[in-house]
Every structure is written in structure tokens, then in C-alpha cells.
Enzyme design. Sequence first.
Site, PDB file in Angstrom:
ATOM      1  N   LYS A 260       0.842  -1.201   0.000  1.00 35.80           N
ATOM      2  CA  LYS A 260       0.000   0.000   0.000  1.00 35.80           C
ATOM      3  C   LYS A 260       0.876   1.249   0.000  1.00 35.80           C
ATOM      4  O   LYS A 260       1.679   1.448   0.907  1.00 35.80           O
ATOM      5  CB  LYS A 260      -0.900   0.002   1.234  1.00 35.80           C
ATOM      6  CG  LYS A 260      -1.650   1.311   1.466  1.00 35.80           C
ATOM      7  CD  LYS A 260      -2.320   1.324   2.833  1.00 35.80           C
ATOM      8  CE  LYS A 260      -2.894   2.692   3.182  1.00 35.80           C
ATOM      9  NZ  LYS A 260      -3.471   2.729   4.543  1.00 35.80           N
ATOM     10  N   ASP A 265      -2.651  10.559   2.847  1.00 38.61           N
ATOM     11  CA  ASP A 265      -3.999  10.093   3.175  1.00 38.61           C
ATOM     12  C   ASP A 265      -4.800  11.222   3.813  1.00 38.61           C
ATOM     13  O   ASP A 265      -4.691  11.480   5.007  1.00 38.61           O
ATOM     14  CB  ASP A 265      -3.913   8.887   4.116  1.00 38.61           C
ATOM     15  CG  ASP A 265      -5.286   8.373   4.525  1.00 38.61           C
ATOM     16  OD1 ASP A 265      -6.279   8.753   3.875  1.00 38.61           O
ATOM     17  OD2 ASP A 265      -5.352   7.601   5.494  1.00 38.61           O
ATOM     18  N   LYS A 272     -10.132  13.513   7.231  1.00 35.75           N
ATOM     19  CA  LYS A 272      -9.536  13.438   8.565  1.00 35.75           C
ATOM     20  C   LYS A 272      -9.581  14.841   9.189  1.00 35.75           C
ATOM     21  O   LYS A 272      -9.201  15.816   8.559  1.00 35.75           O
ATOM     22  CB  LYS A 272      -8.084  12.967   8.480  1.00 35.75           C
ATOM     23  CG  LYS A 272      -7.917  11.523   8.040  1.00 35.75           C
ATOM     24  CD  LYS A 272      -6.451  11.132   8.082  1.00 35.75           C
ATOM     25  CE  LYS A 272      -6.227   9.740   7.517  1.00 35.75           C
ATOM     26  NZ  LYS A 272      -6.783   8.684   8.369  1.00 35.75           N
ATOM     27  N   ASP A 283       1.789   6.953   4.997  1.00 27.25           N
ATOM     28  CA  ASP A 283       0.826   5.879   4.739  1.00 27.25           C
ATOM     29  C   ASP A 283       1.248   5.030   3.541  1.00 27.25           C
ATOM     30  O   ASP A 283       0.458   4.281   2.991  1.00 27.25           O
ATOM     31  CB  ASP A 283      -0.567   6.465   4.517  1.00 27.25           C
ATOM     32  CG  ASP A 283      -1.684   5.483   4.891  1.00 27.25           C
ATOM     33  OD1 ASP A 283      -1.381   4.481   5.555  1.00 27.25           O
ATOM     34  OD2 ASP A 283      -2.836   5.735   4.517  1.00 27.25           O
ATOM     35  N   ASP A 343     -12.024   6.765   3.953  1.00 31.27           N
ATOM     36  CA  ASP A 343     -10.760   6.734   4.688  1.00 31.27           C
ATOM     37  C   ASP A 343     -10.246   5.316   4.880  1.00 31.27           C
ATOM     38  O   ASP A 343      -9.186   5.109   5.451  1.00 31.27           O
ATOM     39  CB  ASP A 343     -10.928   7.435   6.039  1.00 31.27           C
ATOM     40  CG  ASP A 343      -9.601   7.827   6.659  1.00 31.27           C
ATOM     41  OD1 ASP A 343      -8.605   7.899   5.918  1.00 31.27           O
ATOM     42  OD2 ASP A 343      -9.555   8.055   7.877  1.00 31.27           O
ATOM     43  N   ARG A 347      -7.087  -0.639   1.625  1.00 35.96           N
ATOM     44  CA  ARG A 347      -7.512  -1.983   1.202  1.00 35.96           C
ATOM     45  C   ARG A 347      -8.035  -1.967  -0.229  1.00 35.96           C
ATOM     46  O   ARG A 347      -7.919  -2.958  -0.946  1.00 35.96           O
ATOM     47  CB  ARG A 347      -8.553  -2.524   2.177  1.00 35.96           C
ATOM     48  CG  ARG A 347      -9.877  -1.790   2.228  1.00 35.96           C
ATOM     49  CD  ARG A 347     -10.624  -1.964   3.522  1.00 35.96           C
ATOM     50  NE  ARG A 347      -9.925  -1.316   4.611  1.00 35.96           N
ATOM     51  CZ  ARG A 347     -10.360  -1.275   5.871  1.00 35.96           C
ATOM     52  NH1 ARG A 347     -11.502  -1.872   6.184  1.00 35.96           N
ATOM     53  NH2 ARG A 347      -9.672  -0.671   6.806  1.00 35.96           N
TER      54      ARG A 347
END
Length: 514
Positions: A260, A265, A272, A283, A343, A347
Site C-alpha cells: 500500500k 492520506d 480526517k 501511509d 478513509d 484496502r
Amino acid sequence: MATPLLQQISDITSLQEGDADALIIIGSTFSSLSAPLAEAIAAAQAHDKRVGQSAQLLISDHAPGQRLIVAPTGPLDRDYDDVRRFYDAARKGIRIAQQAGATKPAVWVVDVPATSEFNNAEAVSFFGLCQELYEPLEAREHFGDEAIETIEKVTFVSGQLDVGYLLAVEEGRRAGRDLCGTEPERMAPIRFAEYCKNMFLGTDVKVTVIDDRMQLEHEYPLLAAVGRASFSTPRQRPCVIRLEYTGSGEITDSLFMVGKAITYDTGGADLKTGGHMAGMSRDKGGAAGVAGFVKAVAELKPNNLKVVAEIGAARNSIGSDAFVSDEIITSHAGVRVRIGNTDAEGRLVMADCLSHLREEALQAVNPSLYTVATLTGHAALSKGPYTALVPNTQAQSNGVISGLLQASELWGDPAELSPSRREDFDFVQGRTKADDVLSSNNGPSAMTKRGHQFPMAFLTISAGLDKHGKNSQQPLPYIHLDIAGSGVDTGDWQHGKPTSTPVLALAGHFLARH
């Protein structure tokens, strides 16, 4: 400069004048030392009780450069002591040496317990001092490597080190730190890809970058959705970075790895807030660890091993074209994914990559699949500074997970087991006939029961791996590694040094010459 030059001598008496300008002794009690070093330490302890309790610099005519640095590990015989005691002591010792002006210290690891868990104490000490000496890529580019990474050479009093292995793995860890820790403009998706291209020039690793929008939307639809609002900004365009290595000889193991790389992010439409964006340029730590492992592979050139990695690099930018919760997106595997929270983008970025590698793994020799990500706050909360390993049944039954866990302990990159359960699969089941799987709930993972386990179930379903469980004709071993708690020192995601986990564990299991 790059990783310090590493050499070794078999005995302390072999250290010639001019070879070193400091001596760092790492150990628990220093009881094995003979005069005059033992006398020098004893004399210092008579005047300073800190000596032997914490890392200290002593002035001694019996040490090169008159710098004698005593770096104690503390006790090593308790139930909870492990090889990281040497890693930590080495970090403290090398920092004192550097601050004292040494540029070529010698390192002597003593009082190593004669038990298997400490077999790699010297090697782990080397990795510890390299972790401490690392400076960020942005700083090196600004000041110049030699100005801030001042240790030129390290001489170990050992004779037992596999120098080639250590340097190769450390080159991988160094690359991983760069890729994870570098700020989001310097390491935007395309520049992440450029770093990888340059890193593997002249090696046996083939690098392919997929950044065409139509191709991404067709072959990596979930990743394309995450990066949808970034396509209009050239430097932030998402991409897939593919790394391929095939060793000589008959292949006996095939590793398929997904990393990933969310280069920043924001949380996307589920923005956020409350200052929680700070540190989100890290991230991409999972992809950094995967690329770092492949770098070690490139340096060591192992026979009989095939490694294929796909890195999903994207930024979940906020804009009029951003993807939102409630969307239903069909994955590469043909699975209809309902977006629960934007968020939970990591995945999604990995799922289509995993699906592509699943197809290849079906044709490979002894395959195993891995996803590596800074995925959930729940992993950091429940596992602290340890990597969470979430395996499927096949990975547990064929020994991959046990081997990886053992290597993680022996090489100072420890992980903990979190088996996948039925509740995880129930949690992500589609709620209507319009969708097959739910990407996430809409609450913080740290407040969600089994918050770091259920994403593995989502990845399994969305990538089509649920069709290759133990009840299938072609079961595939799969392990999800959540490094949200282990990816940076001290858990400080904005300022802590990246650890390049799980490079040491993966290399220890698949590459170490036992």
C-alpha cells in the site's frame, strides 16, 4: 553517504592503529572483558554509577581515538528479553560515537547468551546502528549525504558476520525508509515510481509502471476510484508499480507481494479532522517495506526464488471528482464493492493488485501471497509496536506463518499472530443484493471490534481469494501484514524514523543463509 562500509576482524588485538577512532562495547555485564578494558570500565564505575547502566563515553588510552563507549543491553535472562536489547544498545552507542566526532568506530558485541534467540545479536546490532544513523532523504538532498551521515566505516570484532547479507538487507531497509518517510510532494506516486526505477537500474529486477488512466480504470478499478480526484494533477496521478525477480535454477518458492502506497492520506470525502492528517505522508510504509525487501533480493540474487510485487500508489485527494461512501465499484475480480468509508482506502488500493497476483499465483510453483500496509489504528492499539500477521488457513497449515514469526523474533523485527475468523467475513458481507462486500464500517478502526482482522477478510473476498480456500482445488496461502504500529520508531508518524518493517523478518525467513 550510503550505508557505512562494514568490515570485520576476528579479534580485538587485530585492530590496527588507524583502523578505528572509537570502540563501542555492547553487552550486559562486560564480565568477559579482560584487562585493560575491564579495568578502565571498573575505574569509571567507581566515579560514575551510570557506567554499565546507560550508554556512556569514557576517555581511555586503551581505545582507538581514546574513545571507549560502553553500551549496556541490560539483563538478558528474563522471560521478556529478546535480541532487540542489542539493537537498542547499538543505537545508543553509535549516536554517542557520532556526536563525539568518530567517523570509523569499531564495535565489539560481548556477553551474548548461548541461546538460539540471541544467535543474530551481532547482526541485529549492525541493523540497530544503521537505523540510528539514517537521515531523511530530504535532509540528505539539502545538506549532502556526507555532511550529515558522518560515519564512514564500522569494524565489527566478530569474524562470524555474513557481511554481504547484512549490507544487502540494509540497502533494502534504507530504501524503505526513504520511500516511507519522504514528504508527500517529493514522494508523490509518480516520483515513488521514479525512485523504484532508479533503485533497480542494472539489477535483475524488472520494473513496470502502469499510469494510463483507461488501463487503471479497467484493470485496477478500485485503485482508480481512490485516485479519481488526483488524475487531473499530473504529479499526483495514481499508478501501479510492478517489480519482478526470477532467480536462476529451478524455482522452488514464488512470493507475490502487494504494498500500500498512499502517498498522502487525507481521508478523502471522509476527511480526517482534528489534526489527524499529520504524518499521513507515511501511509506508504507497506509499499516501502515491500520495495525494500525486493531491493535486498536484487542485491543477493537468490537462486530458486521468484518474487513479484505490485505497489498501488495513489493519493485520495479531495475534490469534485472524489469517490464517496455508498458507491458500488466492481473490482478486478468481478466483486461488487460497496464503499463504507473513503478513509478505508488502503484496502481498495491493494485489492486489485492482489487479484492480479492471485491469477499469477495459480500458475506458480509453491506460491504464497502477502499484503503489507499501514492499514489500521486498531493494529497499533492492539499490537503496540509489533506487526500484526493475519493469515488464512493455508498459510497456517503449510508453515509459512510459523517460519515468518520465527524469523521476525530472531532478527529483531517481531510480529504477532491474529488469525482470521468467521466474524471477520460476516462483518464485510454485502448488505443488499446490489453489493457483494462492504469495504468497511464508518467508525474508527481503533474503536471497532477486530478492526485489524476484518480488512483481511475484505481483501480475500474482493480479490477473489475466497475461491481458493482449503475447500478448493487450488488453495493459496495468504498473509496480511498490518504495520500501523511497527512502521515508525516510537509510534510518532510525523517525526519518527521509518523502520522498514517487515524487511528484516522477510529477509530472515526467505533470504538468510542458514
